[in-house]
Design an enzyme around this catalytic site. Structure first.
Site, PDB file in Angstrom:
ATOM      1  N   VAL A  33      -5.479   0.162   3.175  1.00 29.96           N
ATOM      2  CA  VAL A  33      -5.651  -1.291   3.089  1.00 29.96           C
ATOM      3  C   VAL A  33      -6.863  -1.611   2.211  1.00 29.96           C
ATOM      4  CG1 VAL A  33      -6.288  -3.349   4.421  1.00 29.96           C
ATOM      5  CG2 VAL A  33      -4.487  -1.826   5.264  1.00 29.96           C
ATOM      6  N   GLU A  66       0.834  -1.211   0.000  1.00 29.35           N
ATOM      7  CA  GLU A  66       0.000   0.000   0.000  1.00 29.35           C
ATOM      8  C   GLU A  66       0.867   1.259   0.000  1.00 29.35           C
ATOM      9  OE1 GLU A  66      -1.265   1.914   3.483  1.00 29.35           O
ATOM     10  OE2 GLU A  66      -1.212   0.056   4.661  1.00 29.35           O
ATOM     11  N   ASP A  83     -16.845   5.413  14.463  1.00 27.50           N
ATOM     12  CA  ASP A  83     -15.639   5.341  13.635  1.00 27.50           C
ATOM     13  C   ASP A  83     -15.149   3.894  13.514  1.00 27.50           C
ATOM     14  OD1 ASP A  83     -13.345   5.741  12.210  1.00 27.50           O
ATOM     15  OD2 ASP A  83     -12.478   7.238  13.558  1.00 27.50           O
ATOM     16  N   LYS A  96      -3.868  -1.902  14.883  1.00 27.07           N
ATOM     17  CA  LYS A  96      -3.103  -0.907  15.643  1.00 27.07           C
ATOM     18  C   LYS A  96      -3.698  -0.785  17.043  1.00 27.07           C
ATOM     19  CE  LYS A  96      -2.182   1.669  11.451  1.00 27.07           C
ATOM     20  NZ  LYS A  96      -3.416   1.393  10.692  1.00 27.07           N
ATOM     21  N   LYS A 106      -5.668  10.434   0.818  1.00 28.99           N
ATOM     22  CA  LYS A 106      -5.709   9.071   1.374  1.00 28.99           C
ATOM     23  C   LYS A 106      -6.978   8.395   0.847  1.00 28.99           C
ATOM     24  CE  LYS A 106      -6.544   6.940   5.912  1.00 28.99           C
ATOM     25  NZ  LYS A 106      -6.798   7.228   7.334  1.00 28.99           N
ATOM     26  N   SER A 144     -13.179   1.483  10.589  1.00 22.87           N
ATOM     27  CA  SER A 144     -12.451   1.586   9.323  1.00 22.87           C
ATOM     28  C   SER A 144     -13.124   0.793   8.208  1.00 22.87           C
ATOM     29  CB  SER A 144     -11.024   1.073   9.509  1.00 22.87           C
ATOM     30  OG  SER A 144     -10.364   1.031   8.264  1.00 22.87           O
ATOM     31  N   ALA A 145     -13.097   1.372   7.009  1.00 18.02           N
ATOM     32  CA  ALA A 145     -13.593   0.673   5.815  1.00 18.02           C
ATOM     33  C   ALA A 145     -12.732  -0.552   5.492  1.00 18.02           C
ATOM     34  CB  ALA A 145     -13.612   1.634   4.631  1.00 18.02           C
ATOM     35  N   ASP A 146     -11.548  -0.658   6.117  1.00 21.30           N
ATOM     36  CA  ASP A 146     -10.709  -1.847   5.911  1.00 21.30           C
ATOM     37  C   ASP A 146     -11.470  -3.118   6.309  1.00 21.30           C
ATOM     38  OD1 ASP A 146      -8.716  -0.068   5.268  1.00 21.30           O
ATOM     39  OD2 ASP A 146      -7.467  -0.461   7.037  1.00 21.30           O
TER      40      ASP A 146
HETATM   41  N1  PSU Z   1      -0.175   0.498   8.650  1.00 22.01           N
HETATM   42  C1  PSU Z   1       0.824   1.323   9.075  1.00 22.01           C
HETATM   43  N2  PSU Z   1       0.653   2.669   8.930  1.00 22.01           N
HETATM   44  C2  PSU Z   1      -0.475   3.201   8.333  1.00 22.01           C
HETATM   45  C3  PSU Z   1      -1.518   2.337   7.876  1.00 22.01           C
HETATM   46  C4  PSU Z   1      -1.305   0.986   8.053  1.00 22.01           C
HETATM   47  O1  PSU Z   1       1.838   0.845   9.600  1.00 22.01           O
HETATM   48  O2  PSU Z   1      -0.567   4.427   8.197  1.00 22.01           O
HETATM   49  C5  PSU Z   1      -2.750   2.917   7.209  1.00 22.01           C
HETATM   50  C6  PSU Z   1      -3.378   1.883   6.269  1.00 22.01           C
HETATM   51  O3  PSU Z   1      -3.420   2.441   4.987  1.00 22.01           O
HETATM   52  C7  PSU Z   1      -4.780   1.654   6.819  1.00 22.01           C
HETATM   53  C8  PSU Z   1      -5.065   3.001   7.388  1.00 22.01           C
HETATM   54  O4  PSU Z   1      -5.696   1.219   5.835  1.00 22.01           O
HETATM   55  O5  PSU Z   1      -3.842   3.296   8.071  1.00 22.01           O
HETATM   56  C9  PSU Z   1      -6.287   2.978   8.285  1.00 22.01           C
HETATM   57  O6  PSU Z   1      -6.937   4.209   8.225  1.00 22.01           O
HETATM   58  P1  PSU Z   1      -8.439   4.390   8.795  1.00 22.01           P
HETATM   59  O7  PSU Z   1      -8.339   4.043  10.247  1.00 22.01           O
HETATM   60  O8  PSU Z   1      -8.773   5.835   8.548  1.00 22.01           O
HETATM   61  O9  PSU Z   1      -9.306   3.458   8.013  1.00 22.01           O
HETATM   62 MN    MN Z   2     -12.254   6.112  10.386  1.00 24.11          MN
END
Ligand code: PSU
Ligand code: MN
Length: 322
Positions: free
Chosen positions: A112, A31, A144, A165, A92, A146-148
């Site tokens: 992701v 990614e 909140d 995370k 993003k 994630s769409a992941d």
């Molecule tokens: N893994 C990392 N650093 C990052 C991410 C993943 O070590 O910055 C990113 C990925 O692209 C993941 C995103 O999809 O963080 C998640 O963002 P959100 O919580 O807004 O969906």
């Molecule tokens: Mn989010």
């Protein structure tokens, strides 16, 4: 313009990635949001290069994905990677905004979710990231999520991560994946890993001890016609980990600061990651780099194992009856 030609004109697969796919060599998707929003320059480009080198050292081909010049690019040159790492104002991209970046010809980096979509379009089965997005702490108030997670439920790609995370609510993240029928496999551990820490205190739903085992699981899932992704939790190497007990306070402070600064939507994860790097004097960044490289190695092993086995066509009731 026919549907097929418009699709082909916006997806651009590099020659190297295309011939690796044709020759059935292992290919690992990578990614680009980590590069543009996950780390400061120059650590971001150095890490992206190191990750690509890990994949190559195991005989596979890396395919870093981003949107540049109105085209979805699969496989970037070193100059393009450097340019992306230095650029400001890169969007993003997740499932919702991927087509907009193509239509407007503005540069975008894939999360992701968006990387899974593109990998699947290009015929790449394995993707290495750092950590997936998930259910945020306090999601019962903010909604909140994630769409992941939604993408893992619908798109058939293996995602190799160091878990979710630790700034997220890990038990709720696993509950959501379970509801959606996404297999979550921890690699050589019985716990689901927590990104910077090997341990989250939450048991892993499934465990595999070798890449071959994961590859076999994936092929059976495909043969049964069960679409959707598979999430691998690969714990950060011991020498690079920050134990959860040391990081808890820092994460809590960073999440609170994001809320107090009214950070919302897609800005939350980059903000909190940045604050954690600052609050740990760069230690969390070193851990982040180590875990991504570690994930790239496992992903390459998996891609090699899959390259030597046939992709099943999928379930057909008719053929099962005859
Ligand atoms: N893994 C990392 N650093 C990052 C991410 C993943 O070590 O910055 C990113 C990925 O692209 C993941 C995103 O999809 O963080 C998640 O963002 P959100 O919580 O807004 O969906
Ligand atoms: Mn989010």
């Amino acid at each position: 313009m026919s549907g097929l030609s418009s699709f082909l004109s916006c997806l651009c697969i590099s020659d190297e990635v295309r011939s690796a796919l044709n020759d059935r060599r292992g290919v690992v998707a990578l990614e680009s949001t980590i590069v543009t929003h996950g780390m400061p320059y120059p650590d971001n480009v150095e890490t992206a290069r190191a990750v690509e080198a890990e994949v190559r050292s195991l005989g596979c081909v890396p395919a870093t994905i981003a949107v540049l010049g109105g085209r979805i690019r699969v496989g970037l040159s070193d100059v393009e990677l450097e340019r992306l790492a230095l650029a400001t104002g890169v969007t993003k991209l997740s499932r919702a905004d991927l087509p907009m970046a193509v239509a407007s010809a503005r540069p975008g980096s894939t999360t992701v979710a968006a990387t899974m979509i593109v990998a699947d379009l290009a015929g790449i089965e394995v993707f290495a990231t750092g950590g997936i997005g998930g259910v945020h702490r306090g999601a019962e108030q903010t909604f909140d999520i994630s769409a992941d997670l939604t993408e893992l439920a619908r798109t058939s790609v293996i995602v190799v991560s160091a878990g979710a995370k630790a700034l997220l609510d890990i038990p709720k993240t696993l509950e959501r994946l379970e509801t959606d029928g996404v297999p979550v496999v921890s690699y050589a551990t019985s716990e689901f890993p927590a990104f910077w820490s090997r341990s989250s205190g939450v048991p892993a739903p499934l465990r595999c001890d070798t890449a071959t085992e994961i590859a076999r699981f994936w092929r059976v899932k495909q043969a049964l016609g069960l679409s959707g992704g598979l999430l691998v939790g690969n714990p950060v190497p011991i020498e690079a980990e920050i134990p959860a007990s040391e990081l808890d306070g820092v994460i809590e402070a960073a999440v609170l600061q994001a809320a107090m600064a009214h950070v919302r939507g897609k800005d939350v994860t980059p903000f909190v990651l940045r604050r954690i790097v600052e609050l740990t004097d760069g230690r969390s960044l070193r851990t982040n780099i180590a875990l991504i490289r570690n994930n790239a190695r496992l992903a390459a092993e998996l891609a090699s194992a899959l390259a030597s086995s046939e992709r099943p066509k999928g379930r057909s009731v008719e053929s099962a009856r005859t």
